[in-house]
Motif scaffolding. Sequence first.
Motif, short mmCIF file in Angstrom:
data_model
loop_
_atom_site.label_atom_id
_atom_site.label_comp_id
_atom_site.label_asym_id
_atom_site.label_seq_id
_atom_site.Cartn_x
_atom_site.Cartn_y
_atom_site.Cartn_z
N GLU A 44 -38.63 103.85 133.56
CA GLU A 44 -39.03 103.53 132.20
C GLU A 44 -39.09 102.02 131.99
O GLU A 44 -38.43 101.26 132.69
N ARG A 45 -39.87 101.62 131.03
CA ARG A 45 -39.94 100.21 130.68
C ARG A 45 -38.59 99.77 130.11
O ARG A 45 -37.98 100.49 129.31
N GLU A 46 -38.14 98.60 130.52
CA GLU A 46 -36.84 98.12 130.07
C GLU A 46 -36.94 96.68 129.56
O GLU A 46 -37.77 95.89 130.03
N LEU A 47 -36.06 96.35 128.65
CA LEU A 47 -36.01 95.00 128.11
C LEU A 47 -35.39 94.07 129.15
O LEU A 47 -34.34 94.37 129.71
N VAL A 48 -36.03 92.95 129.38
CA VAL A 48 -35.52 91.94 130.31
C VAL A 48 -34.86 90.81 129.53
O VAL A 48 -33.74 90.41 129.84
N ALA A 49 -35.55 90.27 128.54
CA ALA A 49 -35.02 89.17 127.76
C ALA A 49 -35.76 89.10 126.42
O ALA A 49 -36.93 89.44 126.36
N ALA A 50 -35.03 88.66 125.41
CA ALA A 50 -35.62 88.53 124.08
C ALA A 50 -35.23 87.19 123.48
O ALA A 50 -34.08 86.77 123.60
N HIS A 51 -36.20 86.54 122.87
CA HIS A 51 -35.98 85.24 122.23
C HIS A 51 -36.24 85.43 120.74
O HIS A 51 -37.39 85.49 120.31
N ILE A 52 -35.17 85.53 119.96
CA ILE A 52 -35.31 85.68 118.52
C ILE A 52 -35.38 84.29 117.89
O ILE A 52 -36.26 84.00 117.07
N ASN A 53 -34.45 83.45 118.25
CA ASN A 53 -34.45 82.03 117.89
C ASN A 53 -33.54 81.33 118.89
O ASN A 53 -32.97 81.99 119.78
N ARG A 54 -33.39 80.03 118.76
CA ARG A 54 -32.63 79.30 119.77
C ARG A 54 -31.18 79.74 119.84
O ARG A 54 -30.53 79.60 120.87
N ALA A 55 -30.67 80.30 118.75
CA ALA A 55 -29.28 80.74 118.74
C ALA A 55 -29.13 82.23 119.05
O ALA A 55 -28.02 82.74 119.13
N ASN A 56 -30.23 82.90 119.23
CA ASN A 56 -30.19 84.35 119.45
C ASN A 56 -31.13 84.71 120.58
O ASN A 56 -32.31 85.01 120.36
N ILE A 57 -30.60 84.64 121.79
CA ILE A 57 -31.35 84.96 123.00
C ILE A 57 -30.55 86.01 123.77
O ILE A 57 -29.33 85.87 123.93
N ARG A 58 -31.23 87.04 124.21
CA ARG A 58 -30.55 88.14 124.88
C ARG A 58 -31.16 88.38 126.26
O ARG A 58 -32.37 88.22 126.45
N TYR A 59 -30.32 88.79 127.19
CA TYR A 59 -30.76 89.11 128.55
C TYR A 59 -30.18 90.46 128.97
O TYR A 59 -29.06 90.82 128.60
N ALA A 60 -30.93 91.16 129.78
CA ALA A 60 -30.39 92.33 130.45
C ALA A 60 -29.32 91.86 131.43
O ALA A 60 -29.43 90.78 132.02
N ASP A 61 -28.30 92.66 131.61
CA ASP A 61 -27.20 92.27 132.51
C ASP A 61 -27.71 91.98 133.92
O ASP A 61 -27.19 91.09 134.61
N SER A 62 -28.74 92.69 134.32
CA SER A 62 -29.24 92.56 135.69
C SER A 62 -29.92 91.23 135.97
O SER A 62 -30.13 90.87 137.13
N VAL A 63 -30.27 90.48 134.92
CA VAL A 63 -30.97 89.21 135.14
C VAL A 63 -30.20 88.00 134.62
O VAL A 63 -30.64 86.87 134.79
N LYS A 64 -29.06 88.23 134.00
CA LYS A 64 -28.27 87.12 133.47
C LYS A 64 -27.92 86.13 134.57
O LYS A 64 -27.51 86.52 135.66
N GLY A 65 -28.11 84.86 134.26
CA GLY A 65 -27.80 83.81 135.22
C GLY A 65 -28.94 83.51 136.18
O GLY A 65 -28.90 82.52 136.91
N ARG A 66 -29.97 84.36 136.19
CA ARG A 66 -31.11 84.15 137.09
C ARG A 66 -32.40 83.89 136.33
O ARG A 66 -33.25 83.13 136.81
N PHE A 67 -32.57 84.53 135.20
CA PHE A 67 -33.80 84.40 134.40
C PHE A 67 -33.51 83.59 133.14
O PHE A 67 -32.42 83.67 132.58
N THR A 68 -34.53 82.85 132.71
CA THR A 68 -34.42 82.08 131.47
C THR A 68 -35.68 82.30 130.64
O THR A 68 -36.79 82.07 131.13
N ILE A 69 -35.50 82.73 129.40
CA ILE A 69 -36.63 82.90 128.49
C ILE A 69 -36.72 81.69 127.58
O ILE A 69 -35.69 81.14 127.16
N SER A 70 -37.93 81.26 127.32
CA SER A 70 -38.14 80.15 126.39
C SER A 70 -39.42 80.40 125.61
O SER A 70 -40.25 81.23 126.02
N ARG A 71 -39.56 79.71 124.50
CA ARG A 71 -40.71 80.00 123.64
C ARG A 71 -41.26 78.71 123.03
O ARG A 71 -40.49 77.82 122.66
#
Length: 120
Positions: A44-71
């Motif tokens: 199934e499709r899964e969430l990798v990372a979400a950027h709500i604002n600079r203070a609210n950024i979320r990552y899936a546990d499987s990518v934390k520390g490896r992936f960085t989302i920016s906007r």
Amino acid sequence: QGRLVESGGGLVQPGGSLRLSCTASGTIRPINAMAWYRQAPGKERELVAAHINRANIRYADSVKGRFTISRESAKNTVYLQMNSLKPEDTAVYYCNARTGSVWWSDNGSWGPGTQVTVSS
């Protein structure tokens, strides 16, 4: 409804890096959040990372520390810097955008995605 276009995927060896980009267009309403999802074959499709604002950024546990989302809000563009890639990161990557309280995916608006393949 707007349009999402992803780019930047490709074939990379384990341990390598890729930078994905996604631009949203065709909306007059301000986009207030963007996110990356992925879908591997048979999963199934899964969430990798979400950027709500600079203070609210979320990552899936499987990518934390490896992936960085920016906007870049002014460009309605979201990026995903992916480092230390693993074979299990292989998937089609999609982005999503939110205007008001509605994610575009809620209306069935997904872009074509970009394929990321991690293999030696």
